[in-house]
Design a protein around this motif. Structure first.
Motif, PDB file in Angstrom:
ATOM      1  N   MET A   1       0.848  -1.182   0.000  1.00  0.00           N
ATOM      2  CA  MET A   1       0.000   0.000   0.000  1.00  0.00           C
ATOM      3  C   MET A   1       0.898   1.252   0.000  1.00  0.00           C
ATOM      4  N   PRO A   2       0.495   2.325  -0.698  1.00  0.00           N
ATOM      5  CA  PRO A   2       1.311   3.532  -0.736  1.00  0.00           C
ATOM      6  C   PRO A   2       1.299   4.249   0.601  1.00  0.00           C
ATOM      7  N   ASN A   3       2.357   4.989   0.870  1.00  0.00           N
ATOM      8  CA  ASN A   3       2.465   5.829   2.050  1.00  0.00           C
ATOM      9  C   ASN A   3       1.298   6.814   2.063  1.00  0.00           C
ATOM     10  N   SER A   4       0.667   6.990   3.253  1.00  0.00           N
ATOM     11  CA  SER A   4      -0.508   7.872   3.350  1.00  0.00           C
ATOM     12  C   SER A   4      -0.163   9.326   3.094  1.00  0.00           C
ATOM     13  N   PRO A   8      -1.986  10.997  -4.790  1.00  0.00           N
ATOM     14  CA  PRO A   8      -2.304  10.345  -6.051  1.00  0.00           C
ATOM     15  C   PRO A   8      -2.084  11.334  -7.193  1.00  0.00           C
ATOM     16  N   ILE A   9      -1.978  10.835  -8.395  1.00  0.00           N
ATOM     17  CA  ILE A   9      -1.602  11.658  -9.543  1.00  0.00           C
ATOM     18  C   ILE A   9      -2.571  12.819  -9.771  1.00  0.00           C
ATOM     19  N   GLY A  10      -3.871  12.615  -9.504  1.00  0.00           N
ATOM     20  CA  GLY A  10      -4.847  13.686  -9.711  1.00  0.00           C
ATOM     21  C   GLY A  10      -4.611  14.875  -8.801  1.00  0.00           C
ATOM     22  N   ALA A  22       0.242  14.771 -18.773  1.00  0.00           N
ATOM     23  CA  ALA A  22       1.595  15.328 -18.843  1.00  0.00           C
ATOM     24  C   ALA A  22       2.493  14.670 -17.803  1.00  0.00           C
ATOM     25  N   LEU A  23       1.953  14.419 -16.599  1.00  0.00           N
ATOM     26  CA  LEU A  23       2.749  13.757 -15.563  1.00  0.00           C
ATOM     27  C   LEU A  23       3.154  12.352 -16.005  1.00  0.00           C
ATOM     28  N   ARG A  24       2.244  11.654 -16.671  1.00  0.00           N
ATOM     29  CA  ARG A  24       2.587  10.319 -17.169  1.00  0.00           C
ATOM     30  C   ARG A  24       3.691  10.401 -18.218  1.00  0.00           C
ATOM     31  N   PHE A  25       3.589  11.405 -19.086  1.00  0.00           N
ATOM     32  CA  PHE A  25       4.608  11.583 -20.128  1.00  0.00           C
ATOM     33  C   PHE A  25       5.966  11.878 -19.502  1.00  0.00           C
ATOM     34  N   TYR A  26       6.002  12.808 -18.512  1.00  0.00           N
ATOM     35  CA  TYR A  26       7.271  13.173 -17.891  1.00  0.00           C
ATOM     36  C   TYR A  26       7.825  12.022 -17.042  1.00  0.00           C
ATOM     37  N   ALA A  27       6.940  11.194 -16.524  1.00  0.00           N
ATOM     38  CA  ALA A  27       7.412  10.017 -15.792  1.00  0.00           C
ATOM     39  C   ALA A  27       8.059   9.029 -16.746  1.00  0.00           C
ATOM     40  N   GLY A  42      -1.112  -0.192 -10.566  1.00  0.00           N
ATOM     41  CA  GLY A  42      -0.351   0.683 -11.456  1.00  0.00           C
ATOM     42  C   GLY A  42      -0.549   2.159 -11.167  1.00  0.00           C
ATOM     43  N   TYR A  43      -1.301   2.483 -10.091  1.00  0.00           N
ATOM     44  CA  TYR A  43      -1.529   3.881  -9.742  1.00  0.00           C
ATOM     45  C   TYR A  43      -0.205   4.535  -9.338  1.00  0.00           C
ATOM     46  N   ARG A  44      -0.067   5.784  -9.723  1.00  0.00           N
ATOM     47  CA  ARG A  44       1.164   6.522  -9.449  1.00  0.00           C
ATOM     48  C   ARG A  44       0.924   7.505  -8.299  1.00  0.00           C
ATOM     49  N   TYR A  45       1.926   7.620  -7.430  1.00  0.00           N
ATOM     50  CA  TYR A  45       1.831   8.506  -6.274  1.00  0.00           C
ATOM     51  C   TYR A  45       3.085   9.393  -6.218  1.00  0.00           C
TER      52      TYR A  45
END
Length: 357
Positions: A1-4, A8-10, A22-27, A42-45
């Motif tokens: 689980m991700p650190n609280s 999240p990307i939004g 854009a964040l996905r592209f730069y990642a 696959g969620y990004r934090y």
């Protein structure tokens, strides 16, 4: 689980000003990888510490910096990053100036069926010198493009060049070998003229021709140069000269001695004390001893103050070994001109102060 504490990307997108895509592209490009990626969903934090980098990335892209250069800036020390930024901005400005110049040429070519108007033919070195001297009274002010331009007026007798930055007004009159056949007036882009001066100076003769949206400087055996016209109305300088009134004090002083005194003076503002004993260059607050200069003075004694940035260029561009100062009071414009040639005249605005103090 991700650190609280991770976002999240939004949420990170909202706070950084970057879109989620854009964040996905730069990642994916390695510029701004997320702090964590959930291995199942696959969620990004992202971490709050990444906001500064994300904001800088967005700002760099807003000024059209390529990705490779963005990465170099973000990973560089502050001094190197500043240098890279300066290089990028200089390239943008240069490209924009070149595009504007080419656009002006294209406009002229598109209107080639409209005959050009010969304004005058002048000696290249004479025209270049006049343009350079008068252009010292220009300024780049937001929303006032006309202050960066050179106003050209052709009468049946002469060509007059005028420029003003609101604190100085410089004007010079040139008499061509053959007087202009028609009258004409327009304000020419000062930067275009500066770029053309070197070629103009090397040309024995220069034909100035007016076309829609600009003028052409036609030079035998050299590339012709196009200079754009500015659309804004030039300030009514004739009215300004007409309203000056007669000089109440006149001083004739060595140009070199006056410039040397101004250069040696430590202050940003200076005061001229004009009287029977000459001209004394003093501190505006009288804290520093004055520099006395021999001068021929007629009229009333007067003390007048100037910003150094106004007076020095007005004196330095005067023609000849001596300058004549026509003064009308401590709060009125001063006319600065050659003591023996009247074809270059500059008005300089003084600094207002409590005359009774």
């Amino acid at each position: 689980m991700p650190n609280s504490e991770l976002m999240p990307i939004g949420v990170f997108a909202q706070r950084s000003g970057l879109t989620s895509s854009a964040l996905r592209f730069y990642a994916d490009s390695g510029l701004l990888p997320p702090a964590e990626v959930d291995p199942v969903t696959g969620y990004r934090y992202y971490d709050a510490d990444q906001l500064a980098r994300a904001t800088a990335l967005r700002q760099l892209r807003e000024i059209a910096m390529p990705l490779a250069a963005v990465e170099s800036v973000l990973d560089a020390e502050a001094e190197e990053a500043a240098r890279l930024l300066d290089e990028h901005v200089a390239k943008i400005v240069g490209d924009a100036a070149a595009a504007l110049q080419k656009a002006g040429v294209i406009k002229s070519v598109l209107g080639a069926n409209v005959p050009s108007l010969l304004i005058a033919t002048l000696k290249g070195p004479v025209l270049a010198d006049a343009v350079e001297r008068v252009l010292t009274a220009t300024a780049h002010e937001p929303g006032m493009a006309v202050l960066a331009g050179l106003h050209i007026e052709a009468s049946h007798e002469a060509i007059t060049l005028t420029a003003t930055d609101r604190y100085r007004l410089s004007t010079r009159t040139l008499v061509p070998p053959e007087p202009p056949a028609q009258t004409w007036a327009g304000t020419v882009n000062g930067d275009d003229l500066r770029a053309a001066v070197a070629e103009v100076r090397r040309s024995a003769r220069v034909r100035i021709e007016a076309v829609p949206h600009g003028i052409w400087l036609r030079m035998p055996e050299r590339e012709d140069r196009h200079c754009r016209l500015l659309s804004e109305d030039f300030p009514d300088h004739r009215l300004m000269f007409a309203s000056l009134g007669e000089a109440t004090t006149r001083a004739t002083v060595s140009k070199d001695l006056l410039l040397r005194a101004l250069e040696e003076h430590p202050g940003e503002r200076i005061a001229l004390h004009v009287g029977d004993h000459g001209v004394n260059v003093r501190s505006a607050d009288d804290e520093h001893p004055g520099i006395p200069l021999p001068a021929t003075v007629t009229g009333e004694d007067l003390q007048i103050r100037f910003e150094m940035t106004t007076l020095y260029p007005a004196v330095s561009t005067a023609i000849g070994p001596d300058v004549m100062l026509d003064l009308r009071g401590y709060d009125r414009p001063v006319t600065i001109r050659s003591a023996d040639r009247g074809d270059l005249t500059t008005l300089a605005m003084p600094v207002k102060f409590d005359h009774s103090a």
